[in-house]
Design a protein around this motif. Structure first.
Motif, PDB file in Angstrom:
ATOM      1  N   ARG A 108      18.021  18.536  46.987  1.00  0.00           N
ATOM      2  CA  ARG A 108      19.224  17.766  46.221  1.00  0.00           C
ATOM      3  C   ARG A 108      18.857  16.841  45.210  1.00  0.00           C
ATOM      4  O   ARG A 108      19.191  16.630  44.109  1.00  0.00           O
ATOM      5  CB  ARG A 108      20.235  17.208  47.162  1.00  0.00           C
ATOM      6  N   SER A 109      17.758  16.084  45.428  1.00  0.00           N
ATOM      7  CA  SER A 109      17.088  14.954  44.845  1.00  0.00           C
ATOM      8  C   SER A 109      16.571  15.496  43.633  1.00  0.00           C
ATOM      9  O   SER A 109      16.834  14.967  42.411  1.00  0.00           O
ATOM     10  CB  SER A 109      16.159  14.053  45.552  1.00  0.00           C
ATOM     11  N   ILE A 110      16.028  16.701  43.538  1.00  0.00           N
ATOM     12  CA  ILE A 110      15.597  17.195  42.345  1.00  0.00           C
ATOM     13  C   ILE A 110      16.614  17.784  41.483  1.00  0.00           C
ATOM     14  O   ILE A 110      16.528  17.544  40.304  1.00  0.00           O
ATOM     15  CB  ILE A 110      14.716  18.604  42.760  1.00  0.00           C
ATOM     16  N   ALA A 111      18.008  18.365  41.983  1.00  0.00           N
ATOM     17  CA  ALA A 111      18.734  18.663  41.154  1.00  0.00           C
ATOM     18  C   ALA A 111      19.992  17.681  40.742  1.00  0.00           C
ATOM     19  O   ALA A 111      20.781  18.086  40.310  1.00  0.00           O
ATOM     20  CB  ALA A 111      19.323  19.970  41.739  1.00  0.00           C
ATOM     21  N   ALA A 112      19.609  16.374  41.274  1.00  0.00           N
ATOM     22  CA  ALA A 112      20.837  15.626  41.089  1.00  0.00           C
ATOM     23  C   ALA A 112      21.487  15.570  40.004  1.00  0.00           C
ATOM     24  O   ALA A 112      22.879  15.175  40.023  1.00  0.00           O
ATOM     25  CB  ALA A 112      20.485  14.213  41.912  1.00  0.00           C
ATOM     26  N   ALA A 113      20.664  15.286  39.076  1.00  0.00           N
ATOM     27  CA  ALA A 113      21.338  15.014  37.613  1.00  0.00           C
ATOM     28  C   ALA A 113      22.362  16.040  37.335  1.00  0.00           C
ATOM     29  O   ALA A 113      23.059  16.128  36.263  1.00  0.00           O
ATOM     30  CB  ALA A 113      20.378  14.922  36.634  1.00  0.00           C
ATOM     31  N   HIS A 114      22.600  17.368  37.836  1.00  0.00           N
ATOM     32  CA  HIS A 114      23.354  18.324  37.527  1.00  0.00           C
ATOM     33  C   HIS A 114      24.297  18.795  38.430  1.00  0.00           C
ATOM     34  O   HIS A 114      25.096  19.748  38.514  1.00  0.00           O
ATOM     35  CB  HIS A 114      22.233  19.793  37.280  1.00  0.00           C
ATOM     36  N   ILE A 115      24.367  17.791  39.553  1.00  0.00           N
ATOM     37  CA  ILE A 115      25.297  18.165  40.476  1.00  0.00           C
ATOM     38  C   ILE A 115      26.563  17.324  40.054  1.00  0.00           C
ATOM     39  O   ILE A 115      26.466  16.054  39.799  1.00  0.00           O
ATOM     40  CB  ILE A 115      24.943  17.631  41.866  1.00  0.00           C
ATOM     41  N   ARG A 116      27.890  17.788  39.952  1.00  0.00           N
ATOM     42  CA  ARG A 116      29.017  17.042  39.306  1.00  0.00           C
ATOM     43  C   ARG A 116      29.802  16.534  40.594  1.00  0.00           C
ATOM     44  O   ARG A 116      29.768  17.292  41.784  1.00  0.00           O
ATOM     45  CB  ARG A 116      29.743  18.025  38.487  1.00  0.00           C
ATOM     46  N   PRO A 117      30.778  15.717  40.540  1.00  0.00           N
ATOM     47  CA  PRO A 117      31.751  15.283  41.678  1.00  0.00           C
ATOM     48  C   PRO A 117      32.483  16.223  42.165  1.00  0.00           C
ATOM     49  O   PRO A 117      32.869  16.189  43.229  1.00  0.00           O
ATOM     50  CB  PRO A 117      32.609  14.271  41.090  1.00  0.00           C
ATOM     51  N   ASP A 118      32.636  17.189  41.086  1.00  0.00           N
ATOM     52  CA  ASP A 118      33.798  18.510  41.565  1.00  0.00           C
ATOM     53  C   ASP A 118      32.927  19.399  42.403  1.00  0.00           C
ATOM     54  O   ASP A 118      33.666  20.371  42.677  1.00  0.00           O
ATOM     55  CB  ASP A 118      34.480  18.843  40.293  1.00  0.00           C
ATOM     56  N   HIS A 119      31.656  19.334  42.456  1.00  0.00           N
ATOM     57  CA  HIS A 119      30.807  20.518  43.331  1.00  0.00           C
ATOM     58  C   HIS A 119      31.369  20.408  44.762  1.00  0.00           C
ATOM     59  O   HIS A 119      31.569  18.889  45.062  1.00  0.00           O
ATOM     60  CB  HIS A 119      29.666  20.259  42.953  1.00  0.00           C
TER      61      HIS A 119
END
Length: 500
Positions: free
Chosen positions: A45-56
């Protein structure tokens, strides 16, 4: 309509090493799933954090155990199997509802990753796409700035959880290697590297491309400081100067006499592969040298088959000047082969200081016996029919002695273009003590392209069908020949023997 499952490879840790397709898959997903230990923190998750949205919608898949200690009735494996099944069921609920699910995976999803356990449980039921990622292996090589494998070199990927003996054998046999899953396995991996003779060239990479990255020689690393996210690397040997000089400071190399078995690479032991790979010079009969892969920077010294003493002394001279020499022999080097010649020469005062070791190989007798069944299952004798180095009278007397003792006989060097009568004479001697229907295994070129293994009776043994590439196994009075249900004839000698 069911949703779609993505296994998304995120690369080794640096978010900038994610692929465009990985970013697209995450952006198009309704559900983002990732694994973590009980603390709840997820590297993926930390690697992809910039691409995870609040609505996910986020699904945290928490491992029940992180070591192989568990009170689950099925042990560690039982606990993990149950967890993966439950995790897959949770994701299936989203997929059945038509949601797209992206399961995040460090490195590549199908390379030692947890995603594969979801894949095996869900991919046959749902539309699935696997997005490959940069592995920690590639990242480690890039950070070290050294090639992993070149040309025809073999790269071996090993989990550090393997038994130490297995690690040692595989490290000794391969050209280049990466050992994953260090952490608690590090002391064992280090010992395996040392036992395989590879520790000086081994490198250590910790958290490649991530914060806290560390590069070092493996021998210099404190075992207590090694995390799970680290690897041991044996880089490519190509282009590197081969270590000719010994490490004892006296400028003396060593001679290793190796057996290649009866044919090609399938018969080599891991220890022999390692000795051949690390040698600066290969010395041997040209036919046997041709069985050994050509390696960059390695010198090959081929010669005729009839100059054993000269070949042995030449190898010792090279070693005395600091070279690491492998003397290549067929079969086992200690059975009618080069080990005797090398040790005899090494016993002279001029070479007494040169280290010599002998590595075993599969013998022609053992190889032929295995092809035929188990004719050497009881006591047996090994005799060479060549009278080039001993008189025929000695050979005949030894044949009589072994035959009268009712031993199975393995007859080496039975014939050649210049020796055509020995097989016939040997048959006459043996029939003084053996029944005419005694089984004889006639094995030619075992393991080679022209392999032929036949079972004949002693009285029917035809000398004209025997050459230098043939070995004969003559049964005892107890040796049996049985035709099995598939029509194959097998030969075996019982291990029991009647009393009296």
């Amino acid at each position: 309509m069911s949703g779609k499952l993505y296994g998304v490879g995120l690369g080794p840790g640096d978010p900038s090493l994610m692929t465009l397709r990985a970013v697209e898959a995450i952006a198009g997903a309704d559900v983002i799933a990732y694994h973590s230990a009980r603390h709840g923190r997820s590297i993926a998750r930390s690697i992809a954090a910039a691409h995870i949205r609040p609505d996910h919608v986020e699904e945290l898949l928490v491992y029940p155990v992180t070591t192989e200690i568990s009170d689950h009735p099925g042990g560690y494996q039982g606990a993990m199997d149950e967890f993966y099944t439950e995790a897959a069921a949770r994701l299936a609920v989203h997929l059945d509802a038509g949601r797209t699910v992206a399961v995040l995976a460090e490195g590549d999803p199908l390379f030692y990753g947890s995603y594969m356990h979801m894949h095996k449980r869900l991919a046959d039921r749902y539309d699935t796409e696997v997005v490959p990622g940069v592995t920690s292996v590639s990242a480690a090589a890039a950070r070290l700035g050294t090639p992993l494998a070149e040309g025809e070199e073999v790269l071996t990927i090993l989990p550090g959880t393997l038994p130490e003996e297995e690690l040692t054998a595989r490290l000794a046999a391969t050209d280049a290697a990466v050992v994953m899953k260090l952490g608690r396995t590090f002391p064992k991996v280090r010992r395996a590297m040392e036992r395989a003779g590879r520790l000086p060239e081994a490198r250590y990479v910790e958290r490649a491309t991530m914060a806290g990255e560390r590069l070092a020689g493996l021998a210099d690393v404190d075992a207590d400081s090694v995390p799970y996210f680290s690897v041991a690397v044996l880089p490519s040997r190509a282009g590197r100067e081969r270590p000719e000089r010994a490490t004892d400071g006296h400028g003396v190399g060593q001679v290793t006499v190796v057996g290649t078995g009866p044919a090609g690479p399938l018969w080599l032991t891991p220890e022999t592969r390692g000795a051949l790979a690390e040698a600066s010079d290969l010395v041997g009969y040209t036919t046997y040298l041709d069985r050994v892969p050509v390696r960059a920077g390695q010198r090959r010294h081929g010669s005729d088959n009839r100059v054993e003493a000269e070949r042995a002394e030449f190898a010792l001279q090279l070693a005395a000047r600091g070279h690491r020499v492998a003397v290549v022999s067929g079969g086992d080097p200690g059975v009618f082969a080069m080990a005797t010649a090398v040790l005899e020469a090494a016993s002279a005062a001029d070479y007494a200081h040169v280290p010599v070791r002998v590595l075993p190989g599969v013998t022609a007798a053992n190889a032929a016996a295995a092809r035929a069944g188990a004719p050497l299952g009881h006591d047996y004798a090994v005799v060479s029919l060549s009278d080039r180095l001993k008189p025929w009278e000695v050979i005949a007397e030894r044949l009589r002695a072994a035959a009268s003792a009712d031993l199975v006989l393995a007859l080496y060097n039975p014939g050649s273009r210049s020796r055509t009568w020995q097989v016939g004479k040997a048959r006459e001697v043996l029939m003084e003590h053996r029944a005419p229907d005694t089984p004889v295994v006639v094995a030619r070129d075992v393991g080679g392209a022209g392999e032929e293994v036949r079972i004949v009776r002693l009285a029917e043994l035809d000398p004209s069908e025997v050459d230098m590439r043939t070995i004969l196994l003559v049964g005892s009075s107890r040796t049996q020949v049985v035709r099995r249900g598939d029509g194959q004839e097998v030969v075996w000698t019982p291990r029991d023997y009647p009393e009296g």
